[in-house]
Design a protein around this motif. Structure first.
Motif, PDB file in Angstrom:
ATOM      1  N   UNK A  83      45.115  41.250  31.224  1.00 50.10           N
ATOM      2  CA  UNK A  83      44.666  42.638  31.271  1.00 50.10           C
ATOM      3  C   UNK A  83      44.742  43.335  29.917  1.00 50.10           C
ATOM      4  N   UNK A  84      45.258  42.634  28.904  1.00 56.99           N
ATOM      5  CA  UNK A  84      45.408  43.240  27.576  1.00 56.99           C
ATOM      6  C   UNK A  84      46.191  44.552  27.674  1.00 56.99           C
ATOM      7  N   UNK A  85      47.347  44.494  28.316  1.00 58.09           N
ATOM      8  CA  UNK A  85      48.149  45.686  28.560  1.00 58.09           C
ATOM      9  C   UNK A  85      48.940  46.073  27.323  1.00 58.09           C
ATOM     10  N   UNK A  86      49.093  47.375  27.128  1.00 60.14           N
ATOM     11  CA  UNK A  86      49.956  47.879  26.083  1.00 60.14           C
ATOM     12  C   UNK A  86      51.408  47.804  26.510  1.00 60.14           C
ATOM     13  N   UNK A  87      52.293  48.038  25.548  1.00 62.12           N
ATOM     14  CA  UNK A  87      53.724  47.993  25.840  1.00 62.12           C
ATOM     15  C   UNK A  87      54.103  49.098  26.821  1.00 62.12           C
ATOM     16  N   UNK A  88      54.983  48.757  27.747  1.00 60.92           N
ATOM     17  CA  UNK A  88      55.534  49.767  28.641  1.00 60.92           C
ATOM     18  C   UNK A  88      54.663  50.187  29.803  1.00 60.92           C
ATOM     19  N   UNK A  89      53.524  49.517  30.032  1.00 58.60           N
ATOM     20  CA  UNK A  89      52.631  49.909  31.121  1.00 58.60           C
ATOM     21  C   UNK A  89      53.047  49.195  32.403  1.00 58.60           C
ATOM     22  N   UNK A  90      53.449  49.918  33.456  1.00 62.26           N
ATOM     23  CA  UNK A  90      53.809  49.284  34.722  1.00 62.26           C
ATOM     24  C   UNK A  90      52.557  48.933  35.526  1.00 62.26           C
ATOM     25  N   UNK A 136      40.105  33.614  41.145  1.00 65.61           N
ATOM     26  CA  UNK A 136      40.856  34.480  40.238  1.00 65.61           C
ATOM     27  C   UNK A 136      39.867  35.323  39.444  1.00 65.61           C
ATOM     28  N   UNK A 137      40.013  36.647  39.546  1.00 65.87           N
ATOM     29  CA  UNK A 137      39.070  37.552  38.910  1.00 65.87           C
ATOM     30  C   UNK A 137      39.808  38.545  38.005  1.00 65.87           C
ATOM     31  N   UNK A 138      39.237  38.783  36.830  1.00 71.15           N
ATOM     32  CA  UNK A 138      39.602  39.942  36.024  1.00 71.15           C
ATOM     33  C   UNK A 138      38.409  40.883  36.088  1.00 71.15           C
ATOM     34  N   UNK A 139      38.621  42.072  36.607  1.00 69.11           N
ATOM     35  CA  UNK A 139      37.532  43.025  36.805  1.00 69.11           C
ATOM     36  C   UNK A 139      37.504  44.015  35.650  1.00 69.11           C
ATOM     37  N   UNK A 140      36.300  44.268  35.129  1.00 64.50           N
ATOM     38  CA  UNK A 140      36.144  45.081  33.929  1.00 64.50           C
ATOM     39  C   UNK A 140      35.198  46.251  34.172  1.00 64.50           C
ATOM     40  N   UNK A 141      35.428  47.323  33.432  1.00 61.51           N
ATOM     41  CA  UNK A 141      34.517  48.459  33.376  1.00 61.51           C
ATOM     42  C   UNK A 141      34.152  48.692  31.921  1.00 61.51           C
ATOM     43  N   UNK A 142      32.854  48.661  31.640  1.00 57.76           N
ATOM     44  CA  UNK A 142      32.373  48.797  30.260  1.00 57.76           C
ATOM     45  C   UNK A 142      33.096  47.827  29.334  1.00 57.76           C
ATOM     46  N   UNK A 143      33.371  46.621  29.836  1.00 57.58           N
ATOM     47  CA  UNK A 143      33.992  45.574  29.034  1.00 57.58           C
ATOM     48  C   UNK A 143      35.499  45.625  28.952  1.00 57.58           C
ATOM     49  N   UNK A 144      36.140  46.671  29.491  1.00 60.76           N
ATOM     50  CA  UNK A 144      37.595  46.820  29.433  1.00 60.76           C
ATOM     51  C   UNK A 144      38.208  46.297  30.726  1.00 60.76           C
ATOM     52  N   UNK A 145      39.217  45.427  30.618  1.00 59.94           N
ATOM     53  CA  UNK A 145      39.878  44.888  31.809  1.00 59.94           C
ATOM     54  C   UNK A 145      40.584  46.002  32.565  1.00 59.94           C
ATOM     55  N   UNK A 156      32.843  41.020  36.010  1.00 50.68           N
ATOM     56  CA  UNK A 156      34.007  40.251  36.421  1.00 50.68           C
ATOM     57  C   UNK A 156      34.034  38.904  35.719  1.00 50.68           C
ATOM     58  N   UNK A 157      35.220  38.462  35.318  1.00 50.17           N
ATOM     59  CA  UNK A 157      35.454  37.090  34.894  1.00 50.17           C
ATOM     60  C   UNK A 157      36.019  36.365  36.114  1.00 50.17           C
ATOM     61  N   UNK A 158      35.356  35.292  36.544  1.00 54.20           N
ATOM     62  CA  UNK A 158      35.747  34.617  37.787  1.00 54.20           C
ATOM     63  C   UNK A 158      36.058  33.150  37.512  1.00 54.20           C
ATOM     64  N   UNK A 159      37.211  32.692  38.003  1.00 52.03           N
ATOM     65  CA  UNK A 159      37.571  31.283  37.967  1.00 52.03           C
ATOM     66  C   UNK A 159      37.914  30.840  39.389  1.00 52.03           C
ATOM     67  N   UNK A 160      37.458  29.659  39.766  1.00 57.88           N
ATOM     68  CA  UNK A 160      37.771  29.108  41.085  1.00 57.88           C
ATOM     69  C   UNK A 160      38.516  27.797  40.886  1.00 57.88           C
ATOM     70  N   UNK A 161      39.610  27.617  41.619  1.00 59.29           N
ATOM     71  CA  UNK A 161      40.409  26.405  41.445  1.00 59.29           C
ATOM     72  C   UNK A 161      41.067  26.011  42.766  1.00 59.29           C
ATOM     73  N   UNK A 162      41.514  24.766  42.815  1.00 62.50           N
ATOM     74  CA  UNK A 162      42.306  24.252  43.926  1.00 62.50           C
ATOM     75  C   UNK A 162      43.759  24.249  43.475  1.00 62.50           C
ATOM     76  N   UNK A 163      44.649  24.830  44.286  1.00 61.50           N
ATOM     77  CA  UNK A 163      46.031  25.030  43.840  1.00 61.50           C
ATOM     78  C   UNK A 163      47.034  24.586  44.893  1.00 61.50           C
TER      79      UNK A 163
END
Length: 264
Positions: free
Chosen positions: A206-213, A137-146, A108-115
């Protein structure tokens, strides 16, 4: 009846081949040169227009200079109801859930902030005007992929100076920390699911491709007195997950909390 344009027929035929397994995940589809010959067209622009439709739909991706390949994503089973599942000690929630799957390595990439909370967060947590919130705020990854976004929000005055604000893994779980701070377990969760296209910020995270809902899963957790404590916004890409719900008959005759933002 007018026949469909050539580029549309190219896209339809390739999409059919992807659906029926002719082109399985990871397979290379016919090259532009092959498609020019197969459909008897002279313009590469026509072929590329058909391929662009499938790229936008999130079915194929370009790998220059080799060509186009069917996108391969191993779907993660996403269980919104799993937050109250019993977990072993010294293992964070995400690691525990992934361990039940197929052995992929979670991180996981984790950031903590006051908002300044958005109206969504303020309404669900019943925050007062001007009251600040804390966000993990977390981006969760599997084998390095978001794989998904998991952003949790609580009232700042509840967690300031606590372990919840640590910008890294809290192995015993932030829900455990919250339970200690409020003197009560989190006993009830209200879940909302919205299906939509991602925002530019979500595409970037998330490094999403085009058209991914994506599915936006908003989970609000309540204490034993039915006070809202935490609101978590999960963003789940449609090409990387299958959402699973388990149901059971209620045995407790306990009234549900009144939801302040008008949900049923």
């Amino acid at each position: 009846m007018t026949s469909s344009p050539v580029y549309q027929r190219i896209a339809d035929d390739l999409r059919r081949g992807i659906t029926d397994g002719t082109f399985p995940p990871g397979a290379q589809i016919p090259t532009e040169a092959d498609l020019l010959e197969r459909y008897g067209v002279k313009s590469r622009a026509t072929v590329r227009q058909g391929l662009a439709l499938l790229v936008h739909e999130g079915l194929i991706e370009a790998r220059r200079p080799r060509g186009h390949f069917v996108i391969e994503h191993k779907r993660l089973v996403y269980r919104p109801q799993a937050e109250f599942r019993q977990k072993p000690p010294q293992v964070d929630i995400f690691t525990n859930l992934v361990a039940e799957e197929d052995g992929r390595i979670p991180s996981q990439d984790i950031e903590v902030s006051i908002i300044e909370p958005s109206s969504l967060i303020r309404d669900r947590l019943k925050l007062k005007d001007g009251q600040l919130a804390a966000a993990r705020r977390r981006v969760r990854r599997l084998d390095g992929v978001a794989y998904n976004i998991n952003d949790s929000h609580v009232a700042l005055d509840l967690v300031q100076g606590s372990e919840w604000m640590h910008p890294g893994d809290v192995q015993r779980g932030t829900d455990t920390v919250l339970s200690e701070l409020i003197g009560s377990e989190l006993v009830y969760g209200f879940h909302e699911l919205y299906l939509r296209m991602p925002t530019p910020a979500e595409v970037h995270r998330l490094n999403l491709g085009a058209g991914v809902p994506v599915a936006e899963h908003i989970s609000t957790s309540f204490d034993s007195d039915r006070n809202p404590v935490q609101c978590t916004v999960n963003i789940v890409p449609g090409d990387r997950h299958v959402i699973v719900f388990e149901t059971h008959r209620e045995t407790e005759n306990q009234p549900l909390p009144r939801i302040p933002w008008g949900a049923p």
